[in-house]
Design a protein around this motif. Structure first.
Motif, short mmCIF file in Angstrom:
data_model
loop_
_atom_site.label_atom_id
_atom_site.label_comp_id
_atom_site.label_asym_id
_atom_site.label_seq_id
_atom_site.Cartn_x
_atom_site.Cartn_y
_atom_site.Cartn_z
N PRO A 215 -17.73 5.26 13.14
CA PRO A 215 -16.54 5.04 12.75
C PRO A 215 -15.47 5.89 13.30
O PRO A 215 -14.50 5.37 13.56
CB PRO A 215 -16.37 5.41 11.16
N ALA A 216 -15.87 7.14 13.50
CA ALA A 216 -14.90 8.20 14.13
C ALA A 216 -14.69 7.67 15.63
O ALA A 216 -13.46 7.75 16.08
CB ALA A 216 -15.42 9.57 13.91
N SER A 217 -15.54 7.25 16.13
CA SER A 217 -15.45 6.82 17.63
C SER A 217 -14.46 5.38 17.66
O SER A 217 -13.62 5.20 18.54
CB SER A 217 -16.63 6.29 18.28
N ALA A 218 -14.54 4.69 16.82
CA ALA A 218 -13.75 3.32 16.75
C ALA A 218 -12.30 3.90 16.19
O ALA A 218 -11.40 3.11 16.72
CB ALA A 218 -14.54 2.41 15.72
N VAL A 219 -12.20 4.77 15.44
CA VAL A 219 -10.90 5.08 14.95
C VAL A 219 -9.96 6.15 16.31
O VAL A 219 -9.03 5.59 16.57
CB VAL A 219 -10.87 5.89 13.81
N TRP A 220 -10.94 6.69 16.94
CA TRP A 220 -10.44 7.36 18.18
C TRP A 220 -9.85 6.48 19.25
O TRP A 220 -8.73 6.52 19.57
CB TRP A 220 -11.44 8.42 18.47
N THR A 221 -10.74 5.67 19.50
CA THR A 221 -9.97 4.58 20.69
C THR A 221 -9.29 3.65 20.24
O THR A 221 -8.17 3.41 20.79
CB THR A 221 -11.64 3.88 21.35
N GLY A 222 -9.50 3.03 19.18
CA GLY A 222 -8.40 2.09 18.36
C GLY A 222 -7.10 2.81 18.13
O GLY A 222 -6.48 2.02 18.21
N LEU A 224 -5.82 5.30 19.49
CA LEU A 224 -4.97 5.52 20.80
C LEU A 224 -4.10 4.30 21.19
O LEU A 224 -2.96 4.28 21.78
CB LEU A 224 -5.70 6.33 21.79
N ALA A 225 -4.93 3.28 21.42
CA ALA A 225 -4.57 1.98 21.77
C ALA A 225 -3.53 1.43 20.97
O ALA A 225 -2.40 0.81 21.34
CB ALA A 225 -5.69 1.04 21.98
N LEU A 226 -3.47 1.49 19.55
CA LEU A 226 -2.59 0.96 18.53
C LEU A 226 -1.24 1.85 18.66
O LEU A 226 -0.14 1.27 18.60
CB LEU A 226 -3.33 0.97 17.26
N LEU A 229 0.47 0.70 21.85
CA LEU A 229 1.20 -0.53 21.70
C LEU A 229 2.58 -0.57 20.63
O LEU A 229 3.41 -1.17 21.22
CB LEU A 229 0.13 -1.62 21.06
N LEU A 230 2.37 0.25 19.64
CA LEU A 230 3.41 0.37 18.65
C LEU A 230 4.82 1.20 19.48
O LEU A 230 6.14 0.64 19.46
CB LEU A 230 3.07 1.20 17.60
N ALA A 231 4.49 2.02 20.27
CA ALA A 231 5.16 2.88 21.01
C ALA A 231 6.06 1.99 22.09
O ALA A 231 7.36 2.16 22.40
CB ALA A 231 4.61 4.14 21.71
N TYR A 232 5.35 0.93 22.70
CA TYR A 232 5.95 0.09 23.68
C TYR A 232 6.67 -1.08 22.87
O TYR A 232 7.82 -1.48 23.38
CB TYR A 232 5.02 -0.48 24.54
N ALA A 233 6.03 -1.68 21.85
CA ALA A 233 6.64 -2.98 21.36
C ALA A 233 7.43 -2.85 20.19
O ALA A 233 8.24 -3.67 19.72
CB ALA A 233 5.54 -3.96 21.27
N ALA A 234 7.36 -1.77 19.34
CA ALA A 234 8.13 -1.62 18.02
C ALA A 234 9.72 -1.61 18.39
O ALA A 234 10.20 -0.74 19.20
CB ALA A 234 7.77 -0.37 17.47
N ARG A 235 10.29 -2.60 17.52
CA ARG A 235 11.95 -2.70 17.65
C ARG A 235 12.29 -2.75 16.15
O ARG A 235 11.67 -3.70 15.30
CB ARG A 235 12.41 -3.73 18.30
N ALA A 243 4.06 4.50 15.40
CA ALA A 243 3.01 4.93 16.26
C ALA A 243 2.30 6.17 16.10
O ALA A 243 1.23 6.47 16.38
CB ALA A 243 3.64 4.87 17.84
N LEU A 244 3.35 7.13 15.20
CA LEU A 244 2.53 8.24 14.91
C LEU A 244 1.44 8.10 13.91
O LEU A 244 0.39 9.05 13.83
CB LEU A 244 3.61 9.21 14.19
N LEU A 245 1.31 6.93 13.04
CA LEU A 245 0.41 6.97 12.12
C LEU A 245 -1.19 6.74 12.83
O LEU A 245 -1.90 7.51 12.54
CB LEU A 245 0.64 5.69 11.19
N PRO A 246 -1.17 5.85 13.73
CA PRO A 246 -2.48 5.56 14.47
C PRO A 246 -3.04 6.64 15.40
O PRO A 246 -3.96 7.05 15.55
CB PRO A 246 -2.25 4.39 15.09
N LEU A 247 -1.58 7.50 15.83
CA LEU A 247 -2.04 8.53 16.73
C LEU A 247 -2.73 9.74 15.88
O LEU A 247 -3.68 10.63 16.24
CB LEU A 247 -0.78 8.93 17.44
N ALA A 248 -2.13 9.80 14.57
CA ALA A 248 -2.61 10.85 13.91
C ALA A 248 -3.98 10.45 13.46
O ALA A 248 -4.78 11.41 13.30
CB ALA A 248 -1.64 11.26 12.77
N ALA A 249 -4.15 9.25 13.10
CA ALA A 249 -5.77 8.87 12.78
C ALA A 249 -6.71 9.17 13.99
O ALA A 249 -7.78 9.81 13.55
CB ALA A 249 -5.47 7.35 12.40
#
Length: 438
Positions: A215-222, A224-226, A229-235, A243-249
């Motif tokens: 689970p930690a590996s999945a949260v780490w890679t997922g 970062l990608a999320l 994605l939010l940093a690019y597309a959120a408007r 984007a800080l939420l998934p980055l913090a996770a």
């Protein structure tokens, strides 16, 4: 009464699931999934003798093949898919579609994320089904398989975003090369950070991962990608703070991984190494992980055990696994080195190896010296060849002196042979002068 006009069905937008299905079918997505599956399957096929007898070997090999080979492929394919609309000149047209930027980007990224993961899961299912008939115990680490699928989806997403931002046509192949180098270097570094890499290698069949690692590996890679994605597309722009939420996770998941000890997230699997024994004398015991090989090993050692039975100095048990032999026990050669699909590939060679283990000694250099050492080597080789001849194509040629000792052994009566073997087993083989000559 005033009639209310009902808009024609064509004016109603298609359901989101229909839009997603259409997006998944267009472009190179299905071909990428097929390429990932074929890449993993071809790699696994070439190494089949090494993994097809144990669940742990199968999942460990799948993990490395997924991370080191399918990972760069997902990066490059996502990058190519991300730059598709820019190459076609339809980017401005898509921006005019009445959809939010985030929703539009999510739909566009879906093929880059989902198809590599689907190809990996298909290849994994094929390999596990090919392993199932031949394993003796243990289980596949399906939680690691799921974490690898998340990592591939994350790499495809990151590649897609790079393709959107960098229009250069050579970006995709260069990203694949950089990804291969980065994943390889990250997987083989000496620090605990290597366990953050989706391609980190682990090869011991006697270990199992701690419960929280997948689970930690999945949260780490997922995560970062999320976050990317939010940093690019959120408007509007203030939503980019999401984007800080998934980055913090992702950072929170990485912290316990970085604090792992030298052995990483792996702990001894006591059930896998539990001895399973036959009823012979001397007894043959293998770890539960290799219980399917026990009948084959017992049958292979039967002629040797017949000669050893009842002799003083003969082993009480043959034992295999990570725990090592105890008093009166002799270690078995690792059957996985010679086993293919749950059977010993070369029983004669395995028997010869068992004899070598039977006669092996750990001697101090000051004791193991003198003119008798060469004679001991000749006698040792003669006894080994008498008990279990070396298969053709292995070992070293037998010299004249060894041949004389071997002929002398063969010429003895069964009783005399048994008497000599008892004296040979009782002798201190670290003192060559005490070893009897046939």
């Amino acid at each position: 009464m005033t009639a209310t006009a009902t808009p024609p069905r064509e004016a109603v937008g298609p359901p989101r699931t229909s839009v997603l299905r259409a997006e998944l079918r267009r472009g190179a997505g299905p071909w990428v999934g097929a390429a990932v599956a074929v890449t993993i399957l071809v790699t696994m096929y070439g190494k089949a003798p090494d993994w097809q007898s144990r669940w742990t070997d199968a999942t460990d090999t799948l993990h490395v093949a997924t991370g080191l080979l399918a990972g760069p492929l997902a990066l490059a394919a996502g990058c190519w898919q991300g730059g598709r609309e820019r190459r076609r000149g339809t980017l401005e047209l898509l921006r005019s579609v009445p959809r939010g930027r985030l929703r539009r980007t999510l739909l566009a990224v879906a093929p880059s994320a989902l198809w590599p993961a689907a190809g990996q899961l298909l290849a994994t299912a094929v390999c596990l089904l090919a392993t199932w008939p031949y394993v003796g115990g243990g289980r596949p680490y399906l939680e690691l398989v799921a974490a690898d699928a998340v990592a591939l989806a994350a790499l495809g997403t990151l590649g897609h975003l790079v393709g959107l931002l960098v229009p250069w046509r050579l970006t995709a192949p260069l990203l694949a090369v950089a990804g291969y180098a980065g994943l390889g270097i990250g997987a083989y570094t000496e620090s605990a950070a290597r366990w953050l890499s989706p391609a980190a290698e682990h090869s011991s069949p006697w270990d199992e991962p701690v419960w929280w690692f997948a689970p930690a590996s999945a949260v780490w890679t997922g995560g970062l990608a999320l976050a990317a994605l939010l940093a690019y597309a959120a408007r509007p722009a203030r939503l980019r703070l999401l984007a800080l939420l998934p980055l913090a996770a992702a950072v929170a998941a990485a912290v316990p991984v970085l604090r792992l000890p030298d052995e990483g997230p792996w702990r001894p699997d006591h059930e896998a190494s539990r001895p399973v024994c036959d009823s012979g004398t001397p007894q043959v015991c293998v770890p539960a992980l290799d219980r399917g090989l026990l009948p084959d090993i017992s049958r292979t050692l039967a002629p040797l055990n017949e000669r050893l039975r009842g002799l003083p100095g003969a082993p009480v048990r043959w034992v295999g696994g990570p725990n090592g032999p105890g008093a009166g026990e002799t270690e078995l050669p690792d059957p996985s080195l010679d086993a293919v699909r749950g059977r010993l590939r070369n029983p004669d060679l395995y028997l010869n190896s068992a004899v070598q283990w039977l006669f092996s000694e750990t001697c101090r250099s000051e004791d193991f010296a003198g003119p008798e050492v060469e004679r001991l080597g000749e006698v040792h080789l003669a006894v080994s060849e008498w008990l279990a001849p070396t298969p053709e194509g292995y070992g070293v040629p037998v010299g004249p002196s060894t041949e004389r000792h071997l002929d002398a052994l063969r010429a003895k009566s069964p009783a005399a042979q048994r008497d000599y073997l008892a004296r040979y087993l009782a002798a201190d083989r670290c003192r060559p002068e005490e070893v009897p000559i046939p």
